[in-house]
Design a protein around this motif. Structure first.
Motif, short mmCIF file in Angstrom:
data_model
loop_
_atom_site.label_atom_id
_atom_site.label_comp_id
_atom_site.label_asym_id
_atom_site.label_seq_id
_atom_site.Cartn_x
_atom_site.Cartn_y
_atom_site.Cartn_z
N GLY A 1 0.82 -1.20 0.00
CA GLY A 1 0.00 0.00 0.00
C GLY A 1 0.86 1.25 0.00
O GLY A 1 2.09 1.20 0.12
N GLY A 2 0.21 2.40 -0.11
CA GLY A 2 0.93 3.66 -0.18
C GLY A 2 1.74 3.95 1.06
O GLY A 2 2.75 4.64 1.01
N SER A 3 1.29 3.43 2.22
CA SER A 3 2.00 3.71 3.47
C SER A 3 3.02 2.63 3.81
O SER A 3 3.70 2.72 4.84
N HIS A 4 3.13 1.61 2.95
CA HIS A 4 4.06 0.52 3.25
C HIS A 4 5.51 1.00 3.18
O HIS A 4 5.92 1.63 2.21
N MET A 5 6.27 0.68 4.21
CA MET A 5 7.69 1.00 4.25
C MET A 5 8.48 -0.29 4.37
O MET A 5 8.16 -1.14 5.22
N PRO A 6 9.49 -0.51 3.52
CA PRO A 6 10.34 -1.69 3.68
C PRO A 6 10.86 -1.78 5.11
O PRO A 6 11.31 -0.77 5.67
N SER A 7 10.80 -2.97 5.68
CA SER A 7 11.14 -3.04 7.10
C SER A 7 11.89 -4.30 7.53
O SER A 7 12.34 -4.37 8.66
N GLY B 1 14.12 0.27 12.13
CA GLY B 1 13.57 0.58 13.44
C GLY B 1 12.28 1.36 13.34
O GLY B 1 12.18 2.34 12.59
N ALA B 2 11.26 0.92 14.09
CA ALA B 2 9.95 1.57 14.02
C ALA B 2 10.01 3.01 14.50
O ALA B 2 9.31 3.88 13.99
N GLY B 3 10.86 3.28 15.47
CA GLY B 3 10.93 4.63 16.03
C GLY B 3 11.79 5.57 15.20
O GLY B 3 11.37 6.67 14.84
N THR B 4 13.00 5.11 14.87
CA THR B 4 13.96 5.99 14.20
C THR B 4 13.90 5.90 12.68
O THR B 4 14.32 6.83 11.99
N GLY B 5 13.42 4.77 12.16
CA GLY B 5 13.42 4.58 10.71
C GLY B 5 14.78 4.19 10.17
O GLY B 5 14.95 4.03 8.96
N ALA B 6 15.76 4.02 11.05
CA ALA B 6 17.12 3.65 10.62
C ALA B 6 17.26 2.12 10.63
O ALA B 6 16.75 1.44 11.51
N TRP B 7 17.98 1.62 9.64
CA TRP B 7 18.20 0.17 9.54
C TRP B 7 19.36 -0.26 10.43
O TRP B 7 20.35 0.45 10.57
N SER B 8 19.20 -1.45 10.99
CA SER B 8 20.29 -2.07 11.76
C SER B 8 20.11 -3.58 11.67
O SER B 8 19.05 -4.08 11.27
N GLY B 9 21.14 -4.30 12.04
CA GLY B 9 21.02 -5.76 11.95
C GLY B 9 22.25 -6.47 12.46
O GLY B 9 23.14 -5.87 13.08
N THR B 10 22.31 -7.77 12.18
CA THR B 10 23.42 -8.59 12.65
C THR B 10 23.73 -9.68 11.65
O THR B 10 22.83 -10.15 10.93
N VAL B 11 24.98 -10.06 11.60
CA VAL B 11 25.45 -11.24 10.85
C VAL B 11 26.05 -12.19 11.87
O VAL B 11 26.89 -11.78 12.69
N SER B 12 25.61 -13.44 11.86
CA SER B 12 26.06 -14.37 12.90
C SER B 12 26.08 -15.80 12.39
O SER B 12 25.27 -16.18 11.54
N ASN B 13 27.01 -16.59 12.93
CA ASN B 13 26.99 -18.03 12.68
C ASN B 13 26.47 -18.79 13.89
O ASN B 13 26.71 -20.00 14.01
N ASN B 14 25.78 -18.11 14.78
CA ASN B 14 25.17 -18.77 15.93
C ASN B 14 24.15 -19.81 15.45
O ASN B 14 23.24 -19.51 14.68
#
Length: 275
Positions: free
Chosen positions: A180-186, A203-216
């Motif tokens: 939809g028009g309000s859809h934001m990739p997340s 992030g829902a609050g900041t809109g900034a992307w973050s994440g992790t790479v792991s072999n856990n």
């Protein structure tokens, strides 16, 4: 390759192979007779025969004199086959455990959409077997990597609630909803070769992307199960022609309450199957 060379490959020493071949198909012999037949000192023969008795290659013939007879080939080869099979099986188990114990832990935390794209591209380029992923935005930015994976015959399994563009043909399972028009990739989840995982979101609050790479291993298992379960639920919906979720399945947890609020904020109806 001669018979003696093959026996040496089966853990016979050169002298043991000579003794065994000298005895095979013959009447039992003494150490003196064997030493004379293969032209070697009796002291060496005694040592070799003692080891061969311990390993079951020869046996003592019932006699007042120490006479030796060759064990039948089927007995020796059967015993060797069993021992080698067990040794290979046990070694495989031990080596895997040793490899896991020595494996270097990987756990990178990152911020920013551009960094996420860089990390994802690196993992895609290194993949050699299978890729599982879940996303909610156009992935044609990885088109070059997807095409290279296809050319290397790496299986790519992808799920999304939305129509996505991958830039090439991918094994894609989707509810084919139009954003939809309000859809934001997340979101973006990926497991490469069942050995390393990437998880990123906006992030829902900041809109900034973050994440992790792991072999856990647990994280890899959780993401793999999540992607597979989304596909299983989609297939069940297609098989029965309806959403299999209903209110009777819900647990009324904080997770569900929060998710319902997020769904209400989207203009398109995602439905209870998304989590």
């Amino acid at each position: 390759m001669g018979i003696q060379e093959n026996l040496e490959k089966l853990n016979f020493t050169k002298l043991e192979a000579q003794i065994y071949l000298a005895l095979l198909g013959q009447e039992p012999m003494s150490a003196y007779q064997l030493a004379k037949k293969i032209e070697i000192a009796r002291s060496s023969i005694y040592n070799a025969l003692e080891h061969m008795l311990e390993k079951g290659m020869v046996e003592m013939a019932p006699s007042d004199t120490a006479l030796y007879a060759a064990q039948p080939p089927e007995v020796i080869l059967g015993k060797l086959h069993f021992e080698m099979t067990e040794a290979i099986r046990e070694s495989e188990k031990q080596l895997k455990e040793y490899q896991r114990a020595r494996r270097k832990d990987i756990h990178f935390v990152f911020k920013g959409f551009e960094t996420f794209v860089f990390k994802a591209r690196a993992l895609l380029k290194e993949a050699r077997s299978q890729i599982y992923l879940n996303a909610d935005f156009d992935l044609s930015c990885f088109g070059e990597e997807f095409r290279a994976l296809r050319d290397r015959h790496v299986r790519m399994v992808a799920f999304s609630f939305y129509d996505l563009d991958f830039g090439c043909e991918v094994e894609f399972y989707s509810h084919h909803r139009k954003p939809g028009g309000s859809h934001m990739p997340s979101r973006f989840m990926m497991v490469a070769d069942d050995r390393i995982a990437l998880l990123a979101d906006r992030g829902a609050g900041t809109g900034a992307w973050s994440g992790t790479v792991s072999n856990n291993e647990l994280l890899i298992k959780i993401l793999s199960e999540h992607i597979h379960n989304d596909i299983y639920l989609l297939k069940l919906k297609e098989r029965y022609g309806r959403e299999i979720y209903d209110d009777g399945l819900k647990l009324n947890t904080l997770f569900e309450i929060k998710r319902r609020g997020a769904i209400r904020n989207e203009s398109d109806d995602i439905g209870p199957g998304q989590y």
